[in-house]
Design an enzyme around this catalytic site. Sequence first.
Site, mmCIF file in Angstrom:
data_model
loop_
_atom_site.group_PDB
_atom_site.id
_atom_site.type_symbol
_atom_site.label_atom_id
_atom_site.label_comp_id
_atom_site.label_asym_id
_atom_site.label_seq_id
_atom_site.Cartn_x
_atom_site.Cartn_y
_atom_site.Cartn_z
ATOM 1 C CG ASP A 1 -2.068 0.954 1.120
ATOM 2 O OD1 ASP A 1 -2.354 1.410 0.003
ATOM 3 O OD2 ASP A 1 -2.682 1.262 2.159
ATOM 4 C CG LEU B 1 9.425 -16.740 -2.409
ATOM 5 C CD1 LEU B 1 9.522 -16.610 -0.900
ATOM 6 C CD2 LEU B 1 9.569 -15.364 -3.040
ATOM 7 C CG HIS C 1 -0.536 1.850 -9.187
ATOM 8 N ND1 HIS C 1 -0.730 1.584 -7.854
ATOM 9 C CD2 HIS C 1 -1.620 2.574 -9.583
ATOM 10 C CE1 HIS C 1 -1.880 2.129 -7.460
ATOM 11 N NE2 HIS C 1 -2.438 2.741 -8.497
HETATM 12 C C1 IPE Z 1 -5.476 -2.647 0.138
HETATM 13 O O1 IPE Z 1 -5.167 -1.324 -0.055
HETATM 14 C C2 IPE Z 1 -5.446 -3.382 -1.158
HETATM 15 C C3 IPE Z 1 -4.150 -3.516 -1.803
HETATM 16 C C4 IPE Z 1 -2.999 -3.071 -1.351
HETATM 17 C C5 IPE Z 1 -4.177 -4.220 -3.033
HETATM 18 P P1 IPE Z 1 -6.295 -0.193 -0.251
HETATM 19 O O2 IPE Z 1 -5.556 1.073 -0.472
HETATM 20 O O3 IPE Z 1 -7.246 -0.604 -1.300
HETATM 21 O O4 IPE Z 1 -7.025 -0.218 1.165
HETATM 22 P P2 IPE Z 1 -7.874 0.888 1.899
HETATM 23 O O5 IPE Z 1 -8.917 1.366 0.928
HETATM 24 O O6 IPE Z 1 -6.934 1.995 2.273
HETATM 25 O O7 IPE Z 1 -8.429 0.208 3.102
HETATM 26 C C1 IPE Z 2 -1.693 0.191 -3.305
HETATM 27 O O1 IPE Z 2 -1.490 1.570 -3.369
HETATM 28 C C2 IPE Z 2 -2.038 -0.406 -4.649
HETATM 29 C C3 IPE Z 2 -3.423 -0.873 -4.763
HETATM 30 C C4 IPE Z 2 -4.336 -0.773 -3.854
HETATM 31 C C5 IPE Z 2 -3.789 -1.483 -6.001
HETATM 32 P P1 IPE Z 2 -2.681 2.595 -3.333
HETATM 33 O O2 IPE Z 2 -3.085 2.904 -4.741
HETATM 34 O O3 IPE Z 2 -3.775 2.150 -2.456
HETATM 35 O O4 IPE Z 2 -1.942 3.851 -2.721
HETATM 36 P P2 IPE Z 2 -2.567 4.899 -1.707
HETATM 37 O O5 IPE Z 2 -3.084 4.136 -0.541
HETATM 38 O O6 IPE Z 2 -3.634 5.644 -2.444
HETATM 39 O O7 IPE Z 2 -1.399 5.775 -1.347
HETATM 40 MG MG MG Z 3 -4.133 2.407 -0.468
#
Ligand code: IPE
Ligand code: IPE
Ligand code: MG
Length: 252
Positions: A32, A143, A49
Amino acid sequence: MKFSLRSLNLFSRKNISIDYSNLPEHIAIIMDGNGRWAKKKKLPRSVGHRAGANTLKTITEFCDKIGIKVLTVYAFSTENWKRPKEEVDALMDLLLEYLRDAERQLAGKNVVIKVIGDISVLSKEIQEQIIKTEKLTQSNTGLLLNIAINYGGRNELVNAVKNIVKDINEGKISVDDINEQCISNYLYTRGIKDPDLIIRPSGELRLSNFLLWQSAYSEFWFSNIYWPDFKPKDLLNAIRDYQQRDRRFGGV
Ligand code: IPE
Ligand code: IPE
Ligand code: MG
């Protein structure tokens, strides 16, 4: 012995020394913070990403090198479809690219790649690539990398309940066969040990529907670092903290 003493010293550099005979067997990571990392740099989220995908490559190779058995990463949740179409498309393109690239880059490094989640709604192209990548890496012995795509812990349990009922109706199992082990066997993670350590970077302190059943006795490690900035030394820090925990599993 998988690695030399020389490389052990290398990893314990900068005073992060961990006990290589007591590693968490299964590490799960909620990748995240890509969006906030990009925002901080005034870049589009898609760039975040992409940077996150590069971190995944580095961390996967590092986990394999130090002897972690299983790495499960949350790449796309069942809730992530709520994001703008443009971002979802960019994420799907990136996943496709990652799986294609993994064939070339990671398979040579002996990594087994599996995808967990409901892949039936993904594009045909991604579904075919998943099958191809899984097949190409299935006889590797290093792994195991589980990539969670369109994964949700609740969706996984709904799916398990449906399949259990179906198998009861078809006479394959009976109601008395349902126990905790049976339910585990109907999950996407069947046959895989529950995660010992769950890592969530980015500052959020929640599971966001990740491995709900499997995390019953996992140890958690949170950090404010955004996933694209996450380095092998951060993983070593998490492992070091994990090794100082007292896992009691309800006992004394
Ligand atoms: C969780 O992150 C999902 C992934 C990292 C794939 P999100 O960014 O979607 O989660 P919330 O919305 O902050 O809970
Ligand atoms: C995690 O990063 C990737 C996915 C959830 C696919 P985010 O896109 O949620 O990044 P933030 O949380 O907005 O910074
Ligand atoms: Mg996120």
